[in-house]
Design an enzyme around this catalytic site. Structure first.
Site, PDB file in Angstrom:
ATOM      1  N   GLU A  12      -8.018  -4.166   5.300  1.00 55.96           N
ATOM      2  CA  GLU A  12      -7.789  -3.770   3.894  1.00 55.96           C
ATOM      3  C   GLU A  12      -7.031  -4.887   3.347  1.00 55.96           C
ATOM      4  OE1 GLU A  12      -7.307   0.132   5.183  1.00 55.96           O
ATOM      5  OE2 GLU A  12      -8.684   0.955   3.790  1.00 55.96           O
TER       6      GLU A  12
ATOM      7  N   ARG B 245      -8.387  16.891   5.888  1.00 53.79           N
ATOM      8  CA  ARG B 245      -9.249  17.267   4.561  1.00 53.79           C
ATOM      9  C   ARG B 245     -10.570  17.568   5.118  1.00 53.79           C
ATOM     10  NH1 ARG B 245      -8.783  11.367   1.965  1.00 53.79           N
ATOM     11  NH2 ARG B 245      -7.309  10.958   3.439  1.00 53.79           N
TER      12      ARG B 245
ATOM     13  N   ASN C 246       0.747  -0.995  -0.045  1.00 53.16           N
ATOM     14  CA  ASN C 246       0.065   0.079   0.003  1.00 53.16           C
ATOM     15  C   ASN C 246       0.906   1.039   0.185  1.00 53.16           C
ATOM     16  OD1 ASN C 246      -1.790   2.139   0.637  1.00 53.16           O
ATOM     17  ND2 ASN C 246      -2.774   0.906   2.423  1.00 53.16           N
TER      18      ASN C 246
ATOM     19  N   HIS D  81     -12.167   3.968   0.126  1.00 55.35           N
ATOM     20  CA  HIS D  81     -12.195   3.107   1.378  1.00 55.35           C
ATOM     21  C   HIS D  81     -12.914   1.802   0.893  1.00 55.35           C
ATOM     22  CE1 HIS D  81     -11.649   6.660   4.003  1.00 55.35           C
ATOM     23  NE2 HIS D  81     -10.635   6.276   3.736  1.00 55.35           N
TER      24      HIS D  81
ATOM     25  N   ARG E  75      -2.824  -1.821  -3.320  1.00 59.82           N
ATOM     26  CA  ARG E  75      -3.865  -1.130  -3.338  1.00 59.82           C
ATOM     27  C   ARG E  75      -3.682   0.088  -4.130  1.00 59.82           C
ATOM     28  NH1 ARG E  75      -5.696   2.192   1.982  1.00 59.82           N
ATOM     29  NH2 ARG E  75      -7.763   2.947   1.307  1.00 59.82           N
TER      30      ARG E  75
END
Ligand code: AMP
Length: 393
Positions: free
Chosen positions: A373, A235, A9, A175, A87
């Protein structure tokens, strides 16, 4: 031979890695390389928590990947990689599942970099670096957008001229690997709930919610970019586009300056003036830190209402991500005013971080499920490598 699957990732200056056995769910090792390029640091551990020694350069993603693999080879001298799963943040409108990497795919994914300029180039650099270091190993791309491609048109589109939709200006949602994991776990531990109307709140440094009906994504709070929806560590979350016009017209800010503001200086950090980290804010006790948490909680409640509306009701709410899995305070506060949607938290269970945190008689089940994940990426890589291996045989 020790057959294994590696998951990577790759972020802008970081690389998260996990090594899975050929057919097992418990990683043999995992770790992270931080600050690649400047004062890089590597931490690798095996499943017993023992550090894995590494030696080598961490100056680029390619070198970091080689150093990580050399460390694994030192630990397991007969290590043979079956596949490397990556990913990839953006798969565009057409990618709905993991796929084996070839030059054609890389060209397709590079074209999507303009949609995710802060993430996609790093993901692709990670793939190229792994291809260079291990030319014979099957590389597999697993997309964060894929899970959401089942969403209906009304949630895919913006009310903009059609031509923009046709060129890809759509709501992709992100996500997705996390939502896929949670959906699978829910089907395993509570199959009846998994067939119903579920909202998953992935609340971490990045945060979003997803409305899922019978295992399929119906709506999500993130849209065209990873900026929309909930406020996050740095963010902004949902924003009136008029604010962007003001920043450009009145303050003379260019795209790079606005991007920096929205991605790295806003959210919990911007509101608190202190930190992007929920733990720090909970401990701070300043009015600004309190307001940042208030804003986060309020927007979670608001978006939860929107997700439930998209589903026509709600049967289960699942918390995951660093905040969702660990912050009793935030979970309790989000659930505080939601009795109207059948949500009632059991404070004892919540404080104990139990899996089910709703009260016995509540109409809507509230659960905490730690996300994974990496396991979804490993599963995707395993499936593609197995299929391509069978086709070649
Ligand atoms: P993630 O991006 O999923 O790793 O989540 C990171 C966020 O989780 C940060 O804001 C952390 O402060 C938050 N977090 C992790 N542990 C806790 C905790 N025990 N209490 C509150 N927030 C936490």
């Amino acid at each position: 031979m020790t057959h294994a699957i590696l998951t990577l990732n790759a972020g802008s200056s970081s690389l998260k890695v996990s090594l899975f056995p050929a057919d097992g769910d418990q990683p043999m090792a995992s770790g992270v390389v931080d600050r690649i390029g400047a004062a890089a640091e590597i931490r690798l551990k095996d499943r017993d928590g023992q550090p894995i020694a590494t030696e080598g350069s961490l100056a680029s993603h390619a070198e970091a990947i080689s150093t990580v693999i050399a460390g694994f080879r030192g630990h397991w001298p007969d290590l043979a990689l079956l596949a490397i799963g990556h990913r990839v943040v953006h798969g565009g409108p057409s990618r709905t599942a993991p796929v084996g990497v070839d030059e054609g795919l890389l060209v397709e994914l590079e074209r999507l970099s303009s949609f995710a300029p802060l993430h996609q180039p790093h993901n692709l650099a990670g793939i190229r670096a792994a291809m260079e270091a291990f030319p014979g190993v099957q590389q597999v791309a697993c997309f964060d957008t894929a899970f959401h491609r089942s969403q209906p048109w009304v949630n895919d589109a913006f009310a903009l001229p059609r031509q923009l939709f046709d060129e890809g200006v759509r709501r992709y949602g992100f996500h997705g690997l996390s939502y896929e994991y949670i959906t699978g776990e829910l089907a395993r531990i509570a199959p009846q709930l998994a067939e119903g109307r579920v909202v998953v709140a992935h609340l971490g440094n990045g945060a979003s919610m997803c409305a899922i009906q019978n295992g399929r994504s119906v709506a999500s709070t993130m849209g065209f970019s990873a900026l929309d929806g909930l406020p996050m560590g740095t963010r902004c979350g949902q924003l009136d586009p008029g604010v962007l016009l003001y920043l450009m017209d009145q303050k003379g800010m260019n795209a790079a300056e606005i991007s920096d503001l929205l991605y790295t200086k806003s959210g919990l950090l911007g509101l608190s003036g202190l930190s992007n980290d929920m733990r720090t804010l909970e401990a701070a006790g300043t009015p600004e830190a309190g307001q940042a948490i208030d804003y986060f909680v309020f927007r979670c409640q608001r978006e939860l209402g929107a997700m439930a509306a998209a589903l026509g009701g709600i049967d289960a709410l699942i918390f995951c991500g660093g905040i969702g899995e660990n912050s009793r305070l935030v979970r309790a506060r989000i659930c505080e005013r939601l009795a109207w949607m059948g949500i009632e938290i059991d404070h004892g269970r919540n404080a104990a971080n139990e899996r089910v945190v709703s009260s016995e008689l509540a109409r809507t089940t509230v659960m905490v499920i730690p996300t994974n994940e990496e396991l979804v990426i490993a599963g995707g890589a395993r499936a593609i490598a197995g299929r391509l291996g069978q086709e070649a045989a």
